[in-house]
Write a protein that holds these residues in place. Sequence first.
Motif, PDB file in Angstrom:
ATOM      1  N   GLY A   1     -31.972  39.845  35.351  1.00 14.53           N
ATOM      2  CA  GLY A   1     -30.562  40.039  35.695  1.00 14.53           C
ATOM      3  C   GLY A   1     -29.649  38.949  35.181  1.00 14.53           C
ATOM      4  O   GLY A   1     -28.517  38.798  35.645  1.00 14.53           O
TER       5      GLY A   1
ATOM      6  N   LEU B   1     -22.136  36.668  40.703  1.00 11.55           N
ATOM      7  CA  LEU B   1     -22.778  37.396  41.805  1.00 11.55           C
ATOM      8  C   LEU B   1     -22.319  36.885  43.174  1.00 11.55           C
ATOM      9  O   LEU B   1     -23.047  37.007  44.162  1.00 11.55           O
ATOM     10  CB  LEU B   1     -24.310  37.264  41.696  1.00 11.55           C
ATOM     11  CG  LEU B   1     -24.941  37.836  40.417  1.00 11.55           C
ATOM     12  CD1 LEU B   1     -26.447  37.589  40.425  1.00 11.55           C
ATOM     13  CD2 LEU B   1     -24.656  39.338  40.312  1.00 11.55           C
TER      14      LEU B   1
ATOM     15  N   ASP C   1     -20.540  37.872  45.438  1.00 14.19           N
ATOM     16  CA  ASP C   1     -20.503  38.796  46.579  1.00 14.19           C
ATOM     17  C   ASP C   1     -21.837  39.508  46.822  1.00 14.19           C
ATOM     18  O   ASP C   1     -21.943  40.331  47.744  1.00 14.19           O
ATOM     19  CB  ASP C   1     -19.409  39.842  46.364  1.00 14.19           C
ATOM     20  CG  ASP C   1     -18.044  39.182  46.251  1.00 14.19           C
ATOM     21  OD1 ASP C   1     -17.823  38.177  46.966  1.00 14.19           O
ATOM     22  OD2 ASP C   1     -17.222  39.642  45.442  1.00 14.19           O
ATOM     23  N   ALA C   2     -22.832  39.204  46.017  1.00 12.43           N
ATOM     24  CA  ALA C   2     -24.121  39.901  46.177  1.00 12.43           C
ATOM     25  C   ALA C   2     -24.863  39.367  47.400  1.00 12.43           C
ATOM     26  O   ALA C   2     -24.731  38.195  47.754  1.00 12.43           O
ATOM     27  CB  ALA C   2     -24.972  39.696  44.928  1.00 12.43           C
ATOM     28  N   PRO C   3     -25.637  40.234  48.069  1.00 14.22           N
ATOM     29  CA  PRO C   3     -26.434  39.763  49.207  1.00 14.22           C
ATOM     30  C   PRO C   3     -27.648  38.974  48.717  1.00 14.22           C
ATOM     31  O   PRO C   3     -28.076  39.125  47.575  1.00 14.22           O
ATOM     32  CB  PRO C   3     -26.877  41.068  49.864  1.00 14.22           C
ATOM     33  CG  PRO C   3     -26.903  42.067  48.757  1.00 14.22           C
ATOM     34  CD  PRO C   3     -25.823  41.663  47.792  1.00 14.22           C
ATOM     35  N   HIS C   4     -28.157  38.139  49.592  1.00  9.66           N
ATOM     36  CA  HIS C   4     -29.352  37.359  49.287  1.00  9.66           C
ATOM     37  C   HIS C   4     -30.608  38.190  49.467  1.00  9.66           C
ATOM     38  O   HIS C   4     -30.661  39.065  50.335  1.00  9.66           O
ATOM     39  CB  HIS C   4     -29.450  36.153  50.217  1.00  9.66           C
ATOM     40  CG  HIS C   4     -28.602  35.001  49.779  1.00  9.66           C
ATOM     41  ND1 HIS C   4     -28.426  33.878  50.540  1.00  9.66           N
ATOM     42  CD2 HIS C   4     -27.883  34.815  48.647  1.00  9.66           C
ATOM     43  CE1 HIS C   4     -27.639  33.042  49.909  1.00  9.66           C
ATOM     44  NE2 HIS C   4     -27.280  33.583  48.761  1.00  9.66           N
ATOM     45  N   GLY C   5     -31.641  37.871  48.702  1.00  9.78           N
ATOM     46  CA  GLY C   5     -32.953  38.480  48.894  1.00  9.78           C
ATOM     47  C   GLY C   5     -33.702  37.851  50.063  1.00  9.78           C
ATOM     48  O   GLY C   5     -33.176  37.008  50.790  1.00  9.78           O
TER      49      GLY C   5
ATOM     50  N   ARG D   1     -38.093  43.426  43.002  1.00 14.90           N
ATOM     51  CA  ARG D   1     -37.506  42.281  42.291  1.00 14.90           C
ATOM     52  C   ARG D   1     -38.080  41.037  42.953  1.00 14.90           C
ATOM     53  O   ARG D   1     -37.848  40.796  44.139  1.00 14.90           O
ATOM     54  CB  ARG D   1     -35.987  42.282  42.425  1.00 14.90           C
ATOM     55  CG  ARG D   1     -35.312  43.447  41.709  1.00 14.90           C
ATOM     56  CD  ARG D   1     -33.786  43.324  41.722  1.00 14.90           C
ATOM     57  NE  ARG D   1     -33.310  42.351  40.745  1.00 14.90           N
ATOM     58  CZ  ARG D   1     -33.227  42.603  39.437  1.00 14.90           C
ATOM     59  NH1 ARG D   1     -33.578  43.763  38.962  1.00 14.90           N
ATOM     60  NH2 ARG D   1     -32.796  41.671  38.601  1.00 14.90           N
TER      61      ARG D   1
ATOM     62  N   LYS E   1     -29.769  35.336  44.796  1.00 13.53           N
ATOM     63  CA  LYS E   1     -28.672  36.202  44.363  1.00 13.53           C
ATOM     64  C   LYS E   1     -29.172  37.249  43.378  1.00 13.53           C
ATOM     65  O   LYS E   1     -28.760  38.408  43.423  1.00 13.53           O
ATOM     66  CB  LYS E   1     -27.576  35.349  43.704  1.00 13.53           C
ATOM     67  CG  LYS E   1     -26.704  34.585  44.690  1.00 13.53           C
ATOM     68  CD  LYS E   1     -25.824  35.533  45.492  1.00 13.53           C
ATOM     69  CE  LYS E   1     -24.803  34.782  46.331  1.00 13.53           C
ATOM     70  NZ  LYS E   1     -24.010  35.709  47.169  1.00 13.53           N
TER      71      LYS E   1
ATOM     72  N   GLY F   1     -31.256  40.010  45.208  1.00 10.90           N
ATOM     73  CA  GLY F   1     -30.495  40.999  45.982  1.00 10.90           C
ATOM     74  C   GLY F   1     -31.253  41.420  47.227  1.00 10.90           C
ATOM     75  O   GLY F   1     -32.391  41.006  47.464  1.00 10.90           O
ATOM     76  N   GLU F   2     -30.607  42.277  47.983  1.00 12.12           N
ATOM     77  CA  GLU F   2     -31.060  42.587  49.345  1.00 12.12           C
ATOM     78  C   GLU F   2     -32.548  42.973  49.450  1.00 12.12           C
ATOM     79  O   GLU F   2     -33.233  42.567  50.376  1.00 12.12           O
ATOM     80  CB  GLU F   2     -30.212  43.736  49.895  1.00 12.12           C
ATOM     81  CG  GLU F   2     -30.259  43.812  51.400  1.00 12.12           C
ATOM     82  CD  GLU F   2     -29.081  44.618  51.942  1.00 12.12           C
ATOM     83  OE1 GLU F   2     -28.310  45.164  51.125  1.00 12.12           O
ATOM     84  OE2 GLU F   2     -28.945  44.692  53.181  1.00 12.12           O
ATOM     85  N   ASP F   3     -33.042  43.753  48.506  1.00 15.33           N
ATOM     86  CA  ASP F   3     -34.418  44.231  48.618  1.00 15.33           C
ATOM     87  C   ASP F   3     -35.418  43.365  47.866  1.00 15.33           C
ATOM     88  O   ASP F   3     -36.601  43.709  47.795  1.00 15.33           O
ATOM     89  CB  ASP F   3     -34.516  45.659  48.059  1.00 15.33           C
ATOM     90  CG  ASP F   3     -33.614  46.610  48.824  1.00 15.33           C
ATOM     91  OD1 ASP F   3     -33.450  46.384  50.054  1.00 15.33           O
ATOM     92  OD2 ASP F   3     -33.061  47.533  48.202  1.00 15.33           O
TER      93      ASP F   3
END
Lengths: 676, 676
Positions: free
Chosen positions: B65, B90, B92-96, B131, B396, B399-401
């Motif tokens: 990414g 990134l 505004d992206a959610p953390h993993g 990921r 970042k 991401g969430e998943d």
Amino acid sequence: MTLITRRKNDKTLNDMAAPAPADTCARGHPVLRPKFPVPSDIEVSQSIVRDVGLLPIEEVAREAGILPSELLPWGTGKAKVQFAAVLSRLRDAPHGNYVVCTGINPTPLGEGKSTTTVGLVQALGAILGRRAYACIRQPSQGPTFGIKGGAAGGGYAQVVPMEEFNLHLTGDIHAISASNNLLAAAIDSRMYHEDSQSDEALYRRLCPGGRGFSNVMRRRLVKLGIDPNSDPDDLTTEERSKFARLDIDPSTITWNRVLDVCDRHLRVIEVGLGPNETYQPRGTVGGETPRRQHARRTGFDIAVASEIMAVLALARDLADLRDKLGNMVVAYSRGGETVTADDLGCGGALTVLMKDAILPTLMQTVERTPVFVHAGPFANIAIGNSSIVADRLALKLAGEDGYVVTEAGFGADIGMEKFFNIKCRASGLKPKCAVIVATVRALKMHGGGPPVSAGKPLAREYTEEDVPLVTAGCCNLAKHIENARKFGVEVVVAINRFKSDTEAEVAAVREASIAAGAFDAVVANHWAEGGKGAEALGRAVIAACEASDVGNFRFLYDLELPIRAKVETISREIYGADGVDFSELAEQQMAQYESSGFGNLPICIAKTQYSFSCDPKAKGVPTGFRIFVREIRSCVGAGFLYPICGDIMTIPGLPTRPGFYDVDINVETGQVIGLF
Amino acid sequence: MTLITRRKNDKTLNDMAAPAPADTCARGHPVLRPKFPVPSDIEVSQSIVRDVGLLPIEEVAREAGILPSELLPWGTGKAKVQFAAVLSRLRDAPHGNYVVCTGINPTPLGEGKSTTTVGLVQALGAILGRRAYACIRQPSQGPTFGIKGGAAGGGYAQVVPMEEFNLHLTGDIHAISASNNLLAAAIDSRMYHEDSQSDEALYRRLCPGGRGFSNVMRRRLVKLGIDPNSDPDDLTTEERSKFARLDIDPSTITWNRVLDVCDRHLRVIEVGLGPNETYQPRGTVGGETPRRQHARRTGFDIAVASEIMAVLALARDLADLRDKLGNMVVAYSRGGETVTADDLGCGGALTVLMKDAILPTLMQTVERTPVFVHAGPFANIAIGNSSIVADRLALKLAGEDGYVVTEAGFGADIGMEKFFNIKCRASGLKPKCAVIVATVRALKMHGGGPPVSAGKPLAREYTEEDVPLVTAGCCNLAKHIENARKFGVEVVVAINRFKSDTEAEVAAVREASIAAGAFDAVVANHWAEGGKGAEALGRAVIAACEASDVGNFRFLYDLELPIRAKVETISREIYGADGVDFSELAEQQMAQYESSGFGNLPICIAKTQYSFSCDPKAKGVPTGFRIFVREIRSCVGAGFLYPICGDIMTIPGLPTRPGFYDVDINVETGQVIGLF
């Protein structure tokens, strides 16, 4: 009264807000139109990146004749070149014209050798349209943060991005420090372990069951006359002892640790003072005998003075690097045998640490011509030449009509002499022309002008016309010209122009140069004008190369002469000394080296760059002096002996206000501030 | 009887001539089919390059990414990542999901934490198709050439090319050494210059006419309460003295020099013994007073123990790096004032030296999943965690998943405790799960098995089934699980399987883990099988993260507690000590730090990794012991206090037969030989 701090601060930081319109060079690239007054080096470098843009390093490589598969990009604007692949591909190609750039004895502010090297290839490449390559040296970070300007050149004749060039680069000097210091640790810890263990215990630890001898051990077996294909169990007791016990005589250790920092307090140190660096002498029982301390007086050198830097400069290829590193002699045994890096088990590991360092780094000038950066500076205390590998690579890429300008640091008495007698001898490459850089300022100093020093105001003599003073000082330049002619090359004098130089002063230099045997003497103003400012210099160099016959190239001395005679030849012929005195230590060392078979190595003298003599204050062409050799280190791996003359220091110090005070970063943009 | 030399030499170097056919992973990449027996680490790494091929690092980045403009390729198979650009893009992206990988108290052969970190992301990424990013630490070259195996992981769970990983990498540790040692030189040379100059002379040299105050000087002006926009000529005599004279009390200097070499003879040294490192005390006239020597007892640490390494691990961004480096306290003045890197004029230069080091390095696993390498190891004598910057970047990108597995070195008592209490406090990031790596071998040792040491044969207990011994040793694992639970995270035990482990032994570990509060305990065989061998571990980690509530995460102690109480809390709660004893020096230092306003920093204890206590021989869960703090260094820039406990050394030594004996290079192919 002009205040000098560093050379680069002579100039005003003028407004950089409005980008200057770009011109186009002979090869079709945009070129930034120089500003006047010339901004600081870092401003010029950053304006190139901002207003013209760097040529992607892959493009620089392509134009230089390097294939993508031969290139390893390495951070911003830098790449390493797989030279072995290039040399193999071009094995039948002819060499280009080989030019060495050196200078007169400088002032502490420098004469602009790197700047001239860069300006000259800009002229040859970007203005005159020839294939032209500069081979320059990676700067030491010691002076970068200490007192000296950058080594990327300066003004509109520099390597960009200069921050990348002046910091870390591609890590070669760090690799040298790492390998140098691994070897140093191996020496002290080997003595420590030998002191407390029997021969058999040592042997069992070195060769634990079932593992066989490692590569590096087989090299020691060969040295000892034992079959290298033996199994460890096969050796006799006597052979095991010979193999396992190096029995280093601590008083013979010449291997210092190194750092790439100006840290004078590390010049003389005592190591091993900790409570755990004691040992129980063999044959005693725990607790009965007091433990002895394993302390020893030693010192640090600046990393560029490491023998490993010299090995990097002089190695022909990876195999030669491996041999040279393994063959480095660090000490003698109590029985008088040499102790090498391979005897200590280190030669392979040192080569692995240096495997990327042997690849030259490719960068570009402000006019997008290719530059190879390889090996290190400090011709006063080291060989101070760029590498054979880089020169050979560039000569093959340049081809018959091309030009390679390689740099030989400081005064020609040390840098050029080492270039001819050591580097060209090791490489077999034959130069055609020596460019000797001179400034009116330095010649005035040699003519009897007052001292010039960093951070002090320049005396009136240096800012106003004084032809007699210049003429008087030309003796220094003339002697360097005569010295270069002894090697059979043509000489072109580059008069690196400062704005206060007058026509009459410059004419005096030109006249004296021709009288002393120079092929030509040309004013160059590349610092202010870029390649265009060195166009006449470029034409003179082309003419000199055309007039030169490489068959005339010759060395100053025969390797077969005794060590003493070689040191004397250099001292008399190049420095103009009446003779040489050797300390008792140096006498012992000469005897040791000759009996060990190292008597036929060339000589790499460490001495001040500020004078032909060992006295930095003796300007012009001093006479009636003798050279004092206080110590001779052997660099058997690199392939020379290293007499240390006068009171020259092998690690510099920091002044009260070091250069690091000016260096900072813009935390918003990441831009470096204040680096020259 | 099995001979151990290093862990990696348990395996046979079998025939690598016939390349194994490649399989395909969940993301469509070819994967080398593992061989049995598993070849050496370097053979596996080189077989990946040869038989499957590295994924071009630009492709690794793309899959991870990262945009091309955010990447700086850096030699073979490596690139640096412009993290600031990624984080900004990134924002505004959610953390993993944030997972920390740590271990029980290890044997000297290691438990396989790095291998498990890598194997786990291979399972998550290449097998389970998530990921997944590993954040691991750059190894120190000291142990690489000393006694330890590599830090790239091992077998079929490693980072490739492992030679690139284990040597130099992208130069971060070299940058740390360079900046650390520049600061050290600045300290000694400042004392030297101050000793021989009046306040006014010092001031005039620091601020020569016409130059104004530099950036770093303005920081000192602010500290002294002087208007930073003043002109140097404006200061009063008193202000000039305050500004120019740091008046360092040599007995308070806690800043050591560093090298990335195991050089025990540098532990305690005396510097400044040279004839030129004398000075003429102020107020005396030349020659009248004997010159005094500027000698001082000090020492070297291993580079990864430098406060600058901790700054790198804990800095949030470039601006934070600049502040932290400038704020490092290296000594106190005779008047009790702190002396910082900025007071010495170095903070900007140190940041410039570290400007590339703050960019995390991207590499790949043998299964082509992305790995960030950043900051350093040695949780025993340093923070020993990978960087906040790399973790945040990975979180970042994940991401969430997605999943980020970060490594916290050595035993969980030191590495994990520092991760939670120092690193997570500094970053604000909340982990969900701790993976604790255990081996049957180490648990047997904790259960009372004979000593395990490198280079010695393994006792029978370790090669034959002995369930009671394993069960007895599980106390060590149980205590680490309980400790982790105190921070509110879920625990998954990874039983890193060796071929001699039996089902009954493994079942005993599993049972003890669950009893101690682990979410799950899973056997993993990634070393032999790659990601596939850690598939069950991957599933357990996913389940644990799903079950975890980051809202439960908590620290062990309040920063507002007195220093003594914080050290005691860690010692009692984590180590199980009865209490803590402080040396007189440590007592003085605590008082000094509290009066200087540093009392509210978290605590980074240096102690052995081999036991909960300070006695490396005390296995299992020792009781009835006290912790002895012999010294407390302050790392004000990095942001912690650094108590040194027991007789732990801050630079290791070399054994009689160091690892470098095996390392060599094939001069024909350039391939590295014998590096693990």
